[in-house]
Design an enzyme around this catalytic site. Structure first.
Site, mmCIF file in Angstrom:
data_model
loop_
_atom_site.group_PDB
_atom_site.id
_atom_site.type_symbol
_atom_site.label_atom_id
_atom_site.label_comp_id
_atom_site.label_asym_id
_atom_site.label_seq_id
_atom_site.Cartn_x
_atom_site.Cartn_y
_atom_site.Cartn_z
ATOM 1 N N TYR A 53 0.669 -1.296 -0.046
ATOM 2 C CA TYR A 53 0.120 -0.045 -0.149
ATOM 3 C C TYR A 53 0.773 1.165 -0.074
ATOM 4 C CZ TYR A 53 -4.068 -3.102 1.084
ATOM 5 O OH TYR A 53 -4.952 -3.835 0.856
ATOM 6 N N HIS A 128 -1.262 -12.044 0.493
ATOM 7 C CA HIS A 128 -2.368 -11.140 -0.571
ATOM 8 C C HIS A 128 -3.162 -11.552 -1.711
ATOM 9 C CE1 HIS A 128 -2.413 -6.346 -0.885
ATOM 10 N NE2 HIS A 128 -3.666 -6.761 -1.219
ATOM 11 N N SER A 208 -13.165 -3.474 -0.190
ATOM 12 C CA SER A 208 -13.802 -2.759 -0.798
ATOM 13 C C SER A 208 -15.289 -2.964 -0.446
ATOM 14 C CB SER A 208 -13.639 -3.078 -2.357
ATOM 15 O OG SER A 208 -14.104 -1.847 -3.056
ATOM 16 N N PRO A 209 -15.579 -2.900 0.894
ATOM 17 C CA PRO A 209 -16.941 -3.315 1.199
ATOM 18 C C PRO A 209 -18.109 -2.327 0.701
ATOM 19 C CG PRO A 209 -16.082 -2.380 3.087
ATOM 20 C CD PRO A 209 -15.019 -2.536 2.098
ATOM 21 N N LEU A 210 -17.706 -1.120 0.281
ATOM 22 C CA LEU A 210 -19.073 -0.207 0.020
ATOM 23 C C LEU A 210 -19.063 -0.194 -1.523
ATOM 24 C CD1 LEU A 210 -17.695 2.573 2.567
ATOM 25 C CD2 LEU A 210 -19.828 0.897 2.953
ATOM 26 N N GLY A 211 -18.509 -0.898 -2.244
ATOM 27 C CA GLY A 211 -18.545 -1.124 -3.675
ATOM 28 C C GLY A 211 -20.239 -1.176 -4.086
#
Length: 294
Positions: A53, A128, A208-211
């Site tokens: 990152y 990863h 990315s849970p708010l996709g």
């Protein structure tokens, strides 16, 4: 904040995905550190990072170092914060993401991550992404070696199939504690992995849970975000943000789920953290079930 568990360790039900603090379009360091502090203030005790990152070439570990500095400068007790990091991907600095899953690379990467985080042993170390050029059993075997050496306390895997979960579980046993795959209102094709994780007692950490609700950091500022969905309508009725509804929906999917939404502003993670206190009723869950199909 309500809590969930990873391998017997209690953490807040909503974590922080720290990636936006270090990649393209990242905030300045003052705001980045304030975001981590706001997360801890809100009861977040799981912070997800990775050695890859970063933005530019030569910045390997930027996010790990940032998280370590933020926690060291918090001014309060952070002993209950679990920092989960990952190894096996790289960023040459030209926008690409590479994959390297050789045992030699993973062992060295984990040792370097522990130094950057300033810990004797990494609380949770995640592979990863599977490397198609390396047998999966060899990459997972490196995690087994890291566990046996005491370099890491627990292992996780990310971006995996159900077959890879089963094989990793056979190799790592109780040392495997988590699965991290993309899963959101808009992207639901990891439903089988979620069910298997629940069955095996593994934490499932959607990235990315708010996709579909918010733009992903991977998309950049021009990435699409939906409006006017069932998530937005339920949010308006509840008087909360659509992001909170999305996270509450994820938490209702399984007791194994611990979402790690990204944030680059203190207000964003403070809002996300409040989802841990939000309980959706059956009628609301039914309305959301078929919204934003993948």
């Amino acid at each position: 904040m309500h809590h969930r568990t990873i391998a017997g360790t209690t953490v807040g039900a909503v974590g922080l995905g720290a990636m936006p603090l270090s990649i393209e379009h990242r905030p300045d360091e003052r705001r980045a550190i304030a975001t981590v502090h706001a997360a801890v203030d809100a009861g977040v005790t799981l912070i997800d990072t990775a050695d890859s990152y970063h933005w530019h070439a030569g910045e390997v570990g930027h996010n790990e170092l940032l998280v370590a500095r933020a926690l060291a400068g918090y001014g309060g007790d952070t002993s209950g914060v679990l920092v989960a990091t990952k190894g096996g991907r790289g960023r040459p600095g030209d926008g690409r993401w590479t994959v390297t899953g050789t045992p030699e690379h993973l062992r060295r990467a984990a040792e370097d991550s522990a130094k950057r985080l300033g810990v004797d042993a990494i609380g949770l170390y995640q592979l990863h992404k599977p490397d198609p050029a390396v047998p999966w059993a060899e990459s997972v075997g490196a995690l087994r070696e890291l566990l046996d050496a005491g370099t890491i306390r627990a292992a996780g895997i990310s971006n995996v199939t159900t077959a890879q979960i089963r094989q990793a579980h056979a190799i790592l046993g109780a040392g495997l504690v988590s699965v991290q795959n993309q899963y959101s209102p808009a992207v639901r094709d990891s439903e089988p992995q979620l069910r298997l994780s629940t069955e095996l007692g593994l934490a499932f950490l959607p990235w990315s849970p708010l996709g579909g609700i918010s733009r992903s950091s991977l998309d950049g500022p021009s990435g699409p975000a939906s409006v006017g969905t069932a998530f937005h309508r339920v949010a308006a009725e509840r008087g909360v943000s659509p992001q909170q509804i999305a996270l509450a929906w994820l938490l209702a999917r399984s007791p194994a789920v611990i979402p790690v939404p990204g944030a680059s502003r203190p207000a964003s993670i403070a809002d996300s953290a409040r989802a841990a206190e939000l309980s959706l009723n059956e009628a609301e869950l039914m309305r959301l079930e078929h919204a934003l199909p993948s």
